[in-house]
Enzyme design. Sequence first.
Site, PDB file in Angstrom:
ATOM      1  N   GLY A 189      78.742  30.770 -84.660  1.00 51.97           N
ATOM      2  CA  GLY A 189      78.417  29.761 -84.567  1.00 51.97           C
ATOM      3  C   GLY A 189      76.852  29.858 -84.870  1.00 51.97           C
ATOM      4  O   GLY A 189      76.399  30.836 -86.123  1.00 51.97           O
ATOM      5  N   HIS A 216      78.201  38.415 -85.839  1.00 58.74           N
ATOM      6  CA  HIS A 216      77.769  37.804 -87.591  1.00 58.74           C
ATOM      7  C   HIS A 216      76.474  37.628 -87.166  1.00 58.74           C
ATOM      8  O   HIS A 216      75.573  37.370 -86.170  1.00 58.74           O
ATOM      9  CB  HIS A 216      78.320  35.979 -86.624  1.00 58.74           C
ATOM     10  N   GLU A 219      73.817  35.805 -92.436  1.00 58.43           N
ATOM     11  CA  GLU A 219      74.528  34.767 -93.029  1.00 58.43           C
ATOM     12  C   GLU A 219      73.457  33.537 -94.241  1.00 58.43           C
ATOM     13  O   GLU A 219      72.762  33.961 -94.705  1.00 58.43           O
ATOM     14  CB  GLU A 219      75.675  34.749 -92.695  1.00 58.43           C
TER      15      GLU A 219
END
Length: 373
Positions: A189, A216, A219
């Site tokens: 997300g 994650h 990024e």
Amino acid sequence: MSACPGPTRDQVRRAPKALLHDHLDGGLRPRTVLELAREVGHELPVTLAGDDAADAAALGRWFRESADSGSLERYLETFAHTVGVMQTREALARVAREAVEDLAADGVVYAELRWAPEQHVEAGLSLDETVAAVQEGVDAGVEAARAAGSPVVVRQLLTAMRHQARSQEIAELAVAWRDRGVAGFDIAGAEAGYPPTRHLDAFEYLQRENAHFTIHAGEAFGLPSIWQAIQWCGADRLGHGVRIVDDVEVAPDGSVTLGRLAAYVRDNRIPLEMCPASNLQTGAAASLAEHPIGLLTRLRFRVTVNTDNRLMSGTSMTDEMTSLVETFGYGLEDLRWFTVNALKSAFLPFDERLALIEQVVKPGYAALLAEQA
């Protein structure tokens, strides 16, 4: 860069490949989205002409063009139309089966398919039932692929959404299913405003359970995201991790200095799940030639190559690797290096990883290299 001639696209397709970062809800076939939407009455964002082939092509273009915005948030909006049609056991099983078949046809011999069970309960399925449905599809896809001669191995990664509060529940689900097809856990997300440290309870639980997880990080957000993922949360791998390059200084004479965090990541061989095509769409890199994968590969970080979302990026592992060959002059030895990196980093028992490397990857690349001799 390899001293041998660059491989052809066909050789790249036939090369054994390993994929660690591929979202199940980002890899649907456009025609499958069309057919599932028709079944459940989901409204699609394109005007349909009544010709399935033409409509599927138009839908595929819409996903690619909408994702090609330079914004991670806008990119993520496209998932409303894939998640929206993946709310039944039959739909989840179909999407998973087709994903395995598509990857195997592309020469992928190991894949981890990540997806968020919490996003697939709107039609009444329990979390456990969603995982069972995806595993049903994975098993069917693997059986079909192996019957066609592929040695493909596929595992699930269960993802929690970082802006929600169900990470502990999803972590427990991953542990409950880890001997039945689930290899690990992930959070995904939008990064900004939702640091991984909000989910410390889940990560500490996974560590106590000796379970694998990736995060994650790095990024759309920078070094603090990576630092928290590793040093606070204990991530085994970094999803994307492209912004680690912000801690790498390249002098005008070409000499390189690593900051403390970058040096830690490289020294400890922390895998970077890099997704070049997706990064170009979300603005993490301006062009492939400028993508950090080139520098980080040269510096021998634990770089892996991945697709992220095959539908939104209109990509495949063959596309990703062929683009790297064309941009950086990589040869088969370099592609083998990426593949071995991925298998070394896979959330799979050591003996199984070793078997894939020694019995599938090395012989496969040896045969391709013999064609160039």
